[in-house]
Design an enzyme around this catalytic site. Structure first.
Site, short mmCIF file in Angstrom:
data_model
loop_
_atom_site.label_atom_id
_atom_site.label_comp_id
_atom_site.label_asym_id
_atom_site.label_seq_id
_atom_site.Cartn_x
_atom_site.Cartn_y
_atom_site.Cartn_z
N LYS A 201 0.65 -1.09 -0.08
CA LYS A 201 0.23 -0.17 -0.13
C LYS A 201 0.81 1.18 -0.01
O LYS A 201 1.71 1.37 1.00
CB LYS A 201 -0.87 -0.01 1.13
N LYS A 255 -2.11 -1.40 -3.87
CA LYS A 255 -3.02 -0.22 -3.85
C LYS A 255 -2.25 0.94 -3.92
O LYS A 255 -1.25 1.00 -3.11
CB LYS A 255 -3.90 -0.41 -2.58
C1 PBG Z 1 -7.54 3.16 5.33
C2 PBG Z 1 -7.85 3.05 3.98
C3 PBG Z 1 -7.74 4.06 2.96
C4 PBG Z 1 -8.15 3.54 1.71
C5 PBG Z 1 -8.61 2.19 2.02
N1 PBG Z 1 -8.17 2.05 3.35
C6 PBG Z 1 -7.05 5.63 2.97
C7 PBG Z 1 -5.80 5.54 3.50
O1 PBG Z 1 -4.81 4.66 3.76
O2 PBG Z 1 -5.47 6.92 3.81
C8 PBG Z 1 -8.03 4.09 0.37
C9 PBG Z 1 -9.24 3.62 -0.58
C10 PBG Z 1 -9.58 4.55 -1.68
O3 PBG Z 1 -8.95 5.70 -1.68
O4 PBG Z 1 -10.53 4.26 -2.42
N2 PBG Z 1 -6.56 2.53 5.95
#
Ligand code: PBG
Length: 329
Positions: A201, A255
């Site tokens: 991520k 992601k």
């Molecule tokens: C939280 C989380 C995030 C997303 C999914 N779970 C955002 C972040 O890490 O700030 C992002 C998903 C999206 O932008 O569609 N941990």
């Protein structure tokens, strides 16, 4: 690659001439089986609330959920993902609402589980929807404390499993959390609850609309660069995945999606574990706005989702899931 012949005896356009021929040689396909549908939930009753930064996506109160679940099942979508928007009054520095048996996610899980056994439910494990500072863990001297955060994430995971969650999805990027969560689940007779690790991520600029949707945009202090990955790196992604596999992950997520197709491919080529892609909120809104403003046509959605399959993803988390599953039927 061996010689592929040459013009004029070889003409690659021959196989492309007719639609039936293009169908015969297609290498990747997209079906509803590939889709995971994220749903935002909020408090209240009979609420369907617009999210300004995500046209066509809404926050729904829990009484509206059954209809959405039925729609997903109807369209053969295998799994939904629940994301809560909780009021600021319930947020604090430790994110303790995450461990409340009657929080939004728990209520939603109980409700869905009571009536629907044949659809997967995935829930994020991270504290950002619940913390007053918007970070995924708890802060110690302004730094997200890894090991203290894991202790809470374990409790959050066990609670979600108890409420009927099928797939626990740690999205927090703490080191070692997959192994600790796996151990705790196994010890509590949840050995068949799956773990989808957000292994890779990135600290991305494409999450903005999501933070708006869950209400952490205004509260987030600073950025998440000291726990989420640096977008300049890819070798590190291999290390993250290797560790999470060792720790017991059942699937791994990359992601965001489209800017990271190289990473999906890299992981697919180096490991045998199923890889999921997350087409995140910023990607969704860009494409959706493109279509709304007649800069793109709707086929761009299918093209973007198929690119994940081509890169090697087994499934894609996408806000387009419901609309595309309908179209693919
Ligand atoms: C939280 C989380 C995030 C997303 C999914 N779970 C955002 C972040 O890490 O700030 C992002 C998903 C999206 O932008 O569609 N941990």
């Amino acid at each position: 690659m061996k010689s592929i012949g040459s013009y004029p005896s070889t003409r690659l356009r021959r196989n492309r001439k007719k639609e039936w021929s293009r169908r015969l040689v297609q290498e990747s396909t997209l079906s509803p089986n590939d889709l995971i549908w994220p749903i935002f939930i909020c408090e209240g009753t009979n609420v369907k609330e617009r999210i300004n930064t995500m046209p066509g996506v809404y926050r729904h109160s829990i009484d509206k959920l059954e209809k959405l679940v039925e729609s997903a099942m109807d369209k053969n979508i295998p799994m939904i993902a629940l994301f809560p928007n909780i009021p600021n009054s319930k947020k604090n520095s430790k994110g303790s609402e995450a461990l409340n048996k009657n929080n939004l996610v728990c209520k939603a899980l109980r409700l869905i589980r009571k009536n629907y056994k044949n659809i997967g439910i995935m829930c994020d494990v991270a504290l950002d929807p619940y913390t007053s500072h918007g970070h995924d863990g708890i802060l110690k001297n302004n730094y997200v404390d890894n090991d203290e955060t894991i202790k809470i994430l374990i409790k959050q995971s066990l609670l979600q499993a108890e409420m009927g969650c099928d797939v626990i999805a740690p999205s927090d990027m703490m080191d070692g959390r997959v192994g600790e969560i796996r151990k705790a689940l196994d010890k509590n007779n949840y050995e068949l609850v799956q773990i989808l690790s957000y292994a890779v991520k990135y600290a991305s600029n494409f999450y903005g609309p999501f933070r708006d949707a869950v209400g952490s945009k205004k509260t987030l202090k600073g950025d998440k660069k000291n726990y989420q990955m640096d977008f300049r790196n890819s070798k590190e992604a291999l290390r993250e995945v290797a560790l999470d596999i060792k720790e017991g992950a059942d699937f791994v997520m990359v992601k965001p999606g489209m800017p990271y197709l190289d990473i999906i491919k890299l992981i697919r080529d180096n490991f045998k574990i199923p890889v999921f892609a997350y087409q995140v909120s910023g990607e969704y809104s860009l494409i959706k706005n493109g279509i709304k403003n007649q800069i793109l046509n709707e086929e761009a959605i299918i093209e973007s989702l198929t690119s994940f399959k081509r890169a090697g993803a087994s499934a894609v988390v996408t806000y387009f899931a419901e609309e595309i599953a309908q179209k693919l039927r």
